[in-house]
Every structure is written in structure tokens, then in C-alpha cells.
Scaffold this active site. Structure first.
Site, PDB file in Angstrom:
ATOM      1  N   GLY A  56       0.282  -1.162  -0.463  1.00 26.55           N
ATOM      2  CA  GLY A  56       0.075   0.000  -0.014  1.00 26.55           C
ATOM      3  C   GLY A  56       0.927   1.498  -0.065  1.00 26.55           C
ATOM      4  O   GLY A  56       1.793   0.949   0.208  1.00 26.55           O
ATOM      5  N   CYS A  83       5.862  -6.191   1.866  1.00 26.29           N
ATOM      6  CA  CYS A  83       5.676  -4.409   2.157  1.00 26.29           C
ATOM      7  C   CYS A  83       5.095  -3.756   3.050  1.00 26.29           C
ATOM      8  O   CYS A  83       5.088  -3.935   4.436  1.00 26.29           O
ATOM      9  CB  CYS A  83       5.367  -4.130   0.634  1.00 26.29           C
ATOM     10  SG  CYS A  83       5.951  -2.332   0.391  1.00 26.29           S
ATOM     11  N   TYR A  84       4.087  -2.889   2.467  1.00 21.97           N
ATOM     12  CA  TYR A  84       2.474  -3.019   4.132  1.00 21.97           C
ATOM     13  C   TYR A  84       2.210  -3.733   4.908  1.00 21.97           C
ATOM     14  O   TYR A  84       1.919  -3.646   5.865  1.00 21.97           O
ATOM     15  CB  TYR A  84       1.909  -1.643   2.816  1.00 21.97           C
ATOM     16  CG  TYR A  84       1.158  -1.100   3.847  1.00 21.97           C
ATOM     17  CD1 TYR A  84       1.371   0.241   4.857  1.00 21.97           C
ATOM     18  CD2 TYR A  84       0.031  -1.499   4.325  1.00 21.97           C
ATOM     19  CE1 TYR A  84       0.785   1.553   4.888  1.00 21.97           C
ATOM     20  CE2 TYR A  84      -1.056  -0.681   5.440  1.00 21.97           C
ATOM     21  CZ  TYR A  84      -0.885   0.080   5.981  1.00 21.97           C
ATOM     22  OH  TYR A  84      -1.472   1.296   6.931  1.00 21.97           O
ATOM     23  N   HIS A 170       8.563  -6.924  -3.396  1.00 27.02           N
ATOM     24  CA  HIS A 170       7.262  -7.753  -3.675  1.00 27.02           C
ATOM     25  C   HIS A 170       7.437  -8.438  -4.261  1.00 27.02           C
ATOM     26  O   HIS A 170       7.897  -8.711  -5.736  1.00 27.02           O
ATOM     27  CB  HIS A 170       6.559  -6.563  -4.908  1.00 27.02           C
ATOM     28  CG  HIS A 170       6.963  -5.285  -3.648  1.00 27.02           C
ATOM     29  ND1 HIS A 170       5.275  -5.085  -3.639  1.00 27.02           N
ATOM     30  CD2 HIS A 170       6.954  -4.332  -3.473  1.00 27.02           C
ATOM     31  CE1 HIS A 170       5.204  -3.956  -3.050  1.00 27.02           C
ATOM     32  NE2 HIS A 170       5.587  -3.365  -3.140  1.00 27.02           N
ATOM     33  N   GLU A 172       5.304 -10.310  -5.958  1.00 31.16           N
ATOM     34  CA  GLU A 172       4.365 -10.417  -7.040  1.00 31.16           C
ATOM     35  C   GLU A 172       5.043  -9.945  -8.487  1.00 31.16           C
ATOM     36  O   GLU A 172       4.227  -9.431  -9.414  1.00 31.16           O
ATOM     37  CB  GLU A 172       2.726  -9.956  -6.351  1.00 31.16           C
ATOM     38  CG  GLU A 172       3.308  -8.428  -6.464  1.00 31.16           C
ATOM     39  CD  GLU A 172       3.429  -7.377  -5.202  1.00 31.16           C
ATOM     40  OE1 GLU A 172       4.533  -8.866  -4.417  1.00 31.16           O
ATOM     41  OE2 GLU A 172       3.278  -6.383  -4.960  1.00 31.16           O
ATOM     42  N   ASP A 228     -16.651 -14.874 -24.112  1.00 27.55           N
ATOM     43  CA  ASP A 228     -16.982 -15.412 -22.189  1.00 27.55           C
ATOM     44  C   ASP A 228     -18.587 -15.656 -22.778  1.00 27.55           C
ATOM     45  O   ASP A 228     -18.791 -16.643 -21.851  1.00 27.55           O
ATOM     46  CB  ASP A 228     -17.290 -13.456 -21.986  1.00 27.55           C
ATOM     47  CG  ASP A 228     -15.831 -13.028 -22.033  1.00 27.55           C
ATOM     48  OD1 ASP A 228     -14.824 -13.801 -22.042  1.00 27.55           O
ATOM     49  OD2 ASP A 228     -15.859 -11.626 -21.539  1.00 27.55           O
ATOM     50  N   LYS A 367      -9.977 -13.045 -17.816  1.00 30.31           N
ATOM     51  CA  LYS A 367     -10.099 -12.830 -19.821  1.00 30.31           C
ATOM     52  C   LYS A 367      -9.235 -13.903 -19.626  1.00 30.31           C
ATOM     53  O   LYS A 367      -9.475 -15.113 -20.644  1.00 30.31           O
ATOM     54  CB  LYS A 367      -9.632 -12.320 -19.454  1.00 30.31           C
ATOM     55  CG  LYS A 367      -9.956 -12.351 -21.592  1.00 30.31           C
ATOM     56  CD  LYS A 367     -11.325 -11.634 -21.691  1.00 30.31           C
ATOM     57  CE  LYS A 367     -11.998 -11.604 -22.989  1.00 30.31           C
ATOM     58  NZ  LYS A 367     -13.109 -11.359 -23.233  1.00 30.31           N
TER      59      LYS A 367
END
Ligand code: XMP
Length: 512
Positions: A56, A83-84, A170, A172, A228, A367
């Protein structure tokens, strides 16, 4: 059949939550994003298999900075703070967080002091991505520090016994080369999960859920020609067979040749009846004089449902309506954590007094996951890889009023763009390539010997992974050149072509 227990990603106010949720799914574990102000009890009610606290932008000491219910650490559910989230965990459990001025940003050397659970696949020195101001200066009681950097004493820590893990960097982002290994160790070792959230299992689970929801009632499915609705229809068909009737509402806002294509694809892949409703005039009447983007979306969404209710009435009391709503639609239509950017046709644009209950088997999926499920269900690549097209169709690609004339212009230009992109072999590289008509703008041009004073077309082509963020596509100049000259030559009433070079954010992909 049991539903998968989610790994909950608690959104602490940056864009990272989305990325973390995706990375968890890439490891074949089901994840959901939740708001940070849920109580520990509400979190427990979701039966999480693990919890991840996201990064954050604020300091944990700043006024108005997001917090979590500290009871969350007592649930007995493994938690990973990033992190945060790392700082929040340290602070809430009695450690120390300080503004030391040792701000780290970018690629940073991590020194691993002991591998612990999370860092066991990393070399003892490794590069990680950092972006923080505050620093954890002391880990809480019971935690072991597993890594440091030249600037910070607690770059990673864990309390294996309580299942609590935290990293300042991080894992990710792609700039942390071994980030995926860290995530996997948390999921597989920390939470004891198996990588079993696969397309095959998603299909099984959704089929089961649909059967439970629908029972023996009749179901209608709106087909749009896109991937979809096709995947949603096939899932429902697998679940309840001929209780399903598919409906194609031709709202007149489709691309060139699309209605025929829907009929054709349908005949090849589905063995249930298709009702084709030609409703152009109704939609155009509702759109007359409407120029506000949200008003357009609402008008189309509402008329869509009205048409459906009539079809339902003709079809012996259908009670359910299938929609191909995706997870980004749900997030973007406004949750506690994301502002309402646009009322997506599938979600926010629906009237409250609708008679049909929604079946949304793709509501949890991104997606690319829908494409994988489509392939699992046997849909051909030409359909699963088709570019997205918004539910409100060309209406949201006309800045101004939706009229027969304006539709003809934007449809004609769109046809050229798609043809040239395909010809150049760029269809798979671009997430979407299309046109926007600035209906109320005119500019002066010269054609032959004469002055023209006509409407401009904007060409938009973007690259993206999941439509949450996008970049403008660096199309070759020759392709742009061919597109521009063909549009001006072939589309009556258009004398100028511009190329949109805005990324998302700050732009959105569609103009409305
Ligand atoms: P934006 O314009 O918000 O679009 O960046 C993100 C993606 O969603 C598509 N889109 C829609 N899809 N109903 C849909 O089914 C809608 O109302 C809608 N609006 C935008 C858009 O084409 C892009 O791929």
C-alpha cells in the site's frame, strides 16, 4: 464436490492486490481480493486457506492509513504480509516499525540469513524489488528474521509455528526474479495447498454450482459472439443440458458481419435452440438523443433485460439468465476497494426490478482463465482467442449520439482496422484494436480538388494482460498508414484519422 477454499488477498490500497491475486492463480490456487475493513469474523466466514496482506502507498502511522482487524492473526490461518502488509504485521504483533529515512526503491540485494520456509529456493544473495519508506526495525516476539539488506535489518521474517510470514520486498512483480518461488512456498508449504485450481477443476466446480443454483428450472443465455458468453453458455449446457435456450439479441450495435458469425459459430458448437431477436429499432429509439456514456450504458443494459424478459415469457417461464460477467467487471463496477470507473453492462447497468435471476459462472475468472476454460470445453482457438468486445457494443465507441449514420461510420472504420491487423498478423499481439468516432467534431480537409468538413476517427490498439492495465500498441507505421488511408478513402463522412497513444491508467481502453 467441495468449493475451493480461497487465499484471500487483503487490499491495502495499492494496485498490487490485483497482481498478487493473479500470481496466486498462476500457481493454480484460487484467490479472491477482499477489502481491508472486514472483521476477522467476516474473513473467517470465507473459510480462507491463507491470507495475503498487500502492499500500500501509505505509512502505517499515517492518519487514515488502512488497517486490518488484528484478530486476523489469531485465526490459525497462515498469513503472508507483503511490503505494507509486512509492516502492519510487525506493528500489530508487537514489533517495531520506524521511518528511518532508509528508503529503498528498485532492484535491491537481499541477504538471506536463514532460508526458513519462504526463501528456501533462493540463492543466499538475490535481487528483489523494493518500494518502501518505513522500515521494520525489530521483528515481533516469536519471529525469526530470515533476510536483511544493506539498509534494513528485517527484510523477511517468519513465525513458522503460528504460520505467519512477511517480506518487505514485492514477490509478485516480475522484477523480483525468484518471486514466484517465494509465493509458491507460502501457498504450498505455508498453507499446505495443492496446485489443483486448474481448468478441468474449474469446469467441474462450476458445473456443480450451476446445477445447485438452477435445479430443474429453465435457463436463458445471452450470446454475444464473444468468448465470454460462449464459454458461459457451454458451461451451463454441460450442467443442465436442454434446460438451456440461447438467445442472440441483435441490438444493432455489433461489428460488421457479427450477427451472421454468431449464427454460424453457434450452429457448429452448440446443439440447443438459438433464438435470434432482431431489436435494432428498439435500441436506437432508447438511445435517441443520449450522449452521456453512463446513460447510454444504462439504457442499453435495461433494454437488453426487457427484451430478455419478453423472450423468457415466451419460453415457458425461464427463471434464470446466464451472463459472461468476469472478475475484472466485478472489481471495476465498484467494490469497497475500487472506485466506480464505468458501469459495465454486465453488472452495474442492470435495472433493480429485473425478473430473472443471474447465473454468472465466470464471475471469479480473469479473461485468460476464461480462454483456458473455453479450450478445456473444446472451443476452437479462433473463438477462445477472439478480441474482447464490450456488451454495449459500438454505442460506447461513438462519442456523441448513436444514430444509423454514426454507426455506419464507426462500423466501416472498425472493419478496416480489424482486417489490416489480421492481415499484418498482429491479432494475437494486440489485446484490442478498434475505432472511436468523434461524432460531434468536424475538421477541414482537402480531397481531390474540394474542401471537406467531416468527422474524425480515432484508432485505438492496446496490449494488455487482463484489461486492468493496458499500453498503447506500437503498431508498425506501415500498418497505421494503410489503416488511415483506407478509412479516409472508404468510409463516407470521415476525413481524418488519429491514433490514441494513452495507456491505462490514466486512460481506459474504451473511450466511454
Ligand atoms: P475499459 O474501457 O474499462 O475496458 O478499460 C476494459 C475492458 O472491458 C471491455 N468493456 C466491456 N465489456 N461490457 C463488457 O462486456 C462493458 O460494458 C464493457 N466496457 C468495457 C473493454 O472492451 C475492455 O476490454
Amino acid at each position: 464436490m467441495t468449493e475451493p477454499r480461497p487465499v484471500l488477498v487483503v487490499d491495502l490500497g495499492a494496485q498490487y492486490a490485483q497482481l498478487i491475486a493473479r500470481r496466486v492463480r498462476d500457481a493454480h490456487v484460487y484467490s479472491e481480493i477482499v477489502a481491508h475493513d472486514l472483521s476477522a469474523k467476516e474473513i473467517a466466514a470465507k473459510r480462507p486457506a491463507g491470507i495475503i496482506l498487500s502492499g500500500g502507498p501509505l505509512s502505517v502511522y499515517e492518519d487514515g492509513s488502512p488497517h486490518v482487524d488484528p484478530e486476523l492473526f489469531q485465526l490459525g490461518v497462515p498469513v503472508l504480509g507483503i511490503c505494507y502488509g509486512h509492516q502492519l504485521m510487525a506493528k500489530d504483533l508487537g514489533g517495531e516499525v520506524a521511518a528511518t529515512g532508509d528508503r529503498e526503491y528498485g532492484g535491491t540485494q537481499l541477504h538471506i540469513t536463514e532460508p526458513g520456509t519462504l526463501l528456501q529456493d533462493l540463492p543466499t544473495q538475490d535481487t528483489v524489488w523494493m518500494s518502501h519508506g518505513d522500515t521494520v526495525t525489530r521483528a515481533p516476539e516469536g519471529f525469526r528474521v530470515t533476510a536483511t539488506t544493506d539498509h534494513i535489518p528485517v527484510a523477511a521474517m517468519e513465525d513458522r509455528e503460528r504460520g505467519l510470514f512477511a517480506v518487505q520486498f514485492h514477490p509478485e512483480v516480475s522484477h523480483t526474479p525468484h518471486g514466484e518461488a517465494v509465493m509458491k512456498r507460502f501457498l504450498y508449504d505455508g498453507c499446505g495447498l495443492l496446485p489443483d485450481w486448474t481448468p478441468t477443476n474449474i469446469v467441474d466446480e462450476q458445473v456443480h454450482r450451476i446445477r445447485e443454483q438452477v435445479g430443474d428450472a429453465r435457463v436463458l443465455c445471452a450470446l454475444s459472439g464473444g468468448v465470454d458468453s460462449a464459454v458461459a453458455a457451454l458451461l451451463v449446457h454441460r450442467a443442465v443440458g436442454d434446460q438451456l435456450t440461447c438467445v442472440f439479441v441483435d441490438h444493432g450495435l455489433n461489428r460488421e458481419g457479427e450477427p451472421d458469425q454468431v449464427e454460424e459459430t453457434f450452429a457448429r458448437h452448440f446443439h440447443v435452440p438459438l433464438v435470434h431477436v432482431k431489436a435494432q429499432d428498439r435500441f436506437l429509439a432508447k438511445l435517441a438523443g443520449v450522449t452521456d456514456p453512463e446513460a447510454k450504458r444504462k439504457a442499453i443494459g435495461e433494454e437488453f433485460i426487457r427484451v430478455f424478459e419478453e423472450v423468457a415469457h415466451d419460453h415457458a417461464g425461464a427463471r434464470f439468465l446466464v451472463q459472461g460477467t468476469l472478475y475484472p467487471d466485478v472489481i471495476e463496477s465498484g467494490s469497497k476497494t475500487a472506485a466506480n470507473i464505468k458501469s459495465h453492462h454486465n453488472v452495474g447497468g442492470l435495472p433493480d426490478d429485473m425478473d430473472l435471476e443471474l447465473v454468472e459462472p465466470l464471475r471469479d475468472l480473469f479473461k485468460d482463465e476464461v480462454r483456458a476454460v473455453g479450450a478445456e470445453l473444446g472451443l476452437p482457438e479462433e473463438l477462445t482467442q477472439r478480441q474482447p468486445f464490450p456488451g454495449p457494443g459500438l454505442a460506447v465507441r461513438i462519442v456523441g449520439e448513436v444514430t444509423v449514420d454514426n454507426l455506419a461510420k464507426v462500423r466501416g472504420a472498425d472493419h478496416i482496422v480489424r482486417e489490416e491487423i489480421r492481415r499484418a498478423g498482429l491479432e494475437r499481439e494486440t489485446w484490442q484494436a478498434f475505432c472511436v468516432l468523434l461524432a460531434d467534431v468536424a475538421s477541414v480537409g482537402v480531397m481531390g480538388d474540394g474542401r471537406t468538413y467531416e468527422t474524425p476517427i480515432v484508432v485505438r490498439a492496446v496490449t494488455s494482460e487482463d484489461a486492468m492495465t493496458a499500453d498503447w500498441a506500437r503498431l508498425p507505421y506501415e500498418v497505421l498508414d494503410t489503416i488511415a488511408s483506407r478509412i479516409v478513402r472508404e468510409v463516407p463522412g470521415v476525413n481524418r484519422v488519429a491514433y490514441d497513444i494513452t495507456s491505462k491508467p490514466p486512460g481506459t481502453i474504451e473511450w466511454e
